[in-house]
Design a protein around this motif. Sequence first.
Motif, short mmCIF file in Angstrom:
data_model
loop_
_atom_site.label_atom_id
_atom_site.label_comp_id
_atom_site.label_asym_id
_atom_site.label_seq_id
_atom_site.Cartn_x
_atom_site.Cartn_y
_atom_site.Cartn_z
N SER A 345 0.84 -1.19 0.00
CA SER A 345 0.00 0.00 0.00
C SER A 345 0.88 1.25 0.00
CB SER A 345 -0.92 0.02 1.22
OG SER A 345 -0.19 0.32 2.40
N ARG A 346 0.29 2.37 -0.43
CA ARG A 346 1.07 3.62 -0.45
C ARG A 346 1.42 4.07 0.95
NH1 ARG A 346 -0.96 9.07 -3.46
NH2 ARG A 346 -2.40 9.08 -1.71
N ASN A 347 0.56 3.76 1.94
CA ASN A 347 0.88 4.13 3.32
C ASN A 347 2.14 3.41 3.81
OD1 ASN A 347 -1.20 5.91 3.66
ND2 ASN A 347 -2.63 4.38 4.44
N VAL A 348 2.22 2.12 3.51
CA VAL A 348 3.41 1.37 3.89
C VAL A 348 4.64 1.94 3.18
CG1 VAL A 348 4.54 -0.90 3.77
CG2 VAL A 348 2.12 -0.74 4.37
N LEU A 349 4.48 2.24 1.89
CA LEU A 349 5.61 2.80 1.14
C LEU A 349 6.06 4.12 1.72
CD1 LEU A 349 7.51 2.76 -1.34
CD2 LEU A 349 5.72 3.98 -2.58
N ARG A 350 5.10 5.02 2.02
CA ARG A 350 5.48 6.34 2.57
C ARG A 350 6.20 6.18 3.91
NH1 ARG A 350 3.87 11.04 0.82
NH2 ARG A 350 3.91 11.89 2.93
N HIS A 351 5.77 5.22 4.71
CA HIS A 351 6.45 4.98 5.99
C HIS A 351 7.90 4.57 5.75
CE1 HIS A 351 7.22 3.54 10.04
NE2 HIS A 351 7.60 2.37 9.53
N PRO A 360 10.94 14.29 0.65
CA PRO A 360 11.48 15.65 0.75
C PRO A 360 11.62 16.08 2.21
CG PRO A 360 9.77 15.56 -0.91
CD PRO A 360 9.74 14.23 -0.22
N ASN A 361 12.75 16.70 2.55
CA ASN A 361 13.03 17.22 3.89
C ASN A 361 13.17 16.13 4.95
OD1 ASN A 361 12.78 19.87 2.85
ND2 ASN A 361 10.55 19.79 3.16
N ALA A 362 13.25 14.87 4.49
CA ALA A 362 13.45 13.78 5.45
C ALA A 362 14.92 13.46 5.57
CB ALA A 362 12.68 12.54 5.01
#
Length: 390
Positions: A345-351, A360-362
């Motif tokens: 899922s995109r949520n897992v990917l973003r994590h 960005p900025n991470a």
Amino acid sequence: MDTLSDGILASNQEEQASTLLAFDELQSRSLSLSVRATALVFEDPVSRRLLEQIERIAPSDATVLIIGETGTGKELVARHVHALSKRSKNVFGALNCAALSENLIESELFGHEKGSFTGALTSKEGWFETANKGSLFLDEVGDLPFAMQAKLLRVLQEREVVKVGSRQPVPVDVRIIAATNVNLEEAVAASHFRADLYYRFNVATLQLSPLRERPGDILPLARHFLKIYGARLGYADIKLSPATELTLLNYDWPGNIRELENAVHRALLVCPGNRLRPEDFKLSGVRNLDQGPSVSTASLESALQRLCEQAPPKLFEILEETVIRTAFEFCEENQVQTARLLDISRNVLRHKLGLYGMLPNAQKKLPNAYSEVEVRSAESANPKTLYQVT
């Protein structure tokens, strides 16, 4: 087969009769629906049981969660639920949660006031207000950002929305029909989806089987698409040869109804006569259901062997970061495509992207300096073929 504005046509006259869901052609075009989304055959026993379940659920106002692989017809089922409900004469709104950036989802769902952000030149209603008294279909709901899940939960509980840039709540009366190809129970267990929102969605669940598990639908669907696209291309009488029918039945259709539609359309474009032949379909090969995709992992295994011999600390984190970074760069940093490529899922990917400093900025969080050296060493040993898939 003709489309019907009232949503469903049941034909029991012949031995091969099918149950076909269809919607008004003009309405379909106005909503940018494909042919696939305007018709779905329920001929297979599995599909007929699903249809019976839909007919029991639809008249209520219960929230519906539709689960199924990509291309199985989740939006069509959502439209049929709406068509059989007391809200059928009101708006059916549809929003793909995975197609919008995190910054736009809130505005699309709840609306915004003029000047609430750069580019907000006028006030705008969100989908909840647009679909008031009707139904709202939230596709790929498993990809909703975690922060947005909390706001959506509040709207479902309070039955009111607050536009971006406003403090005035607006009452709404909307039936939610959600769909996902993500296992939400696993997402909840991994803390990527709110448990309370999952329970709110999981009132009435419809499980759509992939096309390979309902073979009785394959030929009726193929004939439907054949008639639609044949008419568009000017074919007076074109049919499937017996060998072609056997080929279609023996193919497992990993892309489901979407793949079948495109295969029929493509075959019509190249067919020299009025009978579609197996070679006209250009399928990627008839596969047994227990066979997986053909993947070459020899070079990957070799690189892993070298890493295991070196035994760097936090080896799994090294491998995971490398896989995600490679896929992210391959997809040109498109999160939706990367999530689809990795089948997460995109949520897992973003994590994971945030964890490894790819957003960005991470700030990049490396296990330690030694492990980064080991990854680069393994990559340099065979940089071209470390993750080559054939």
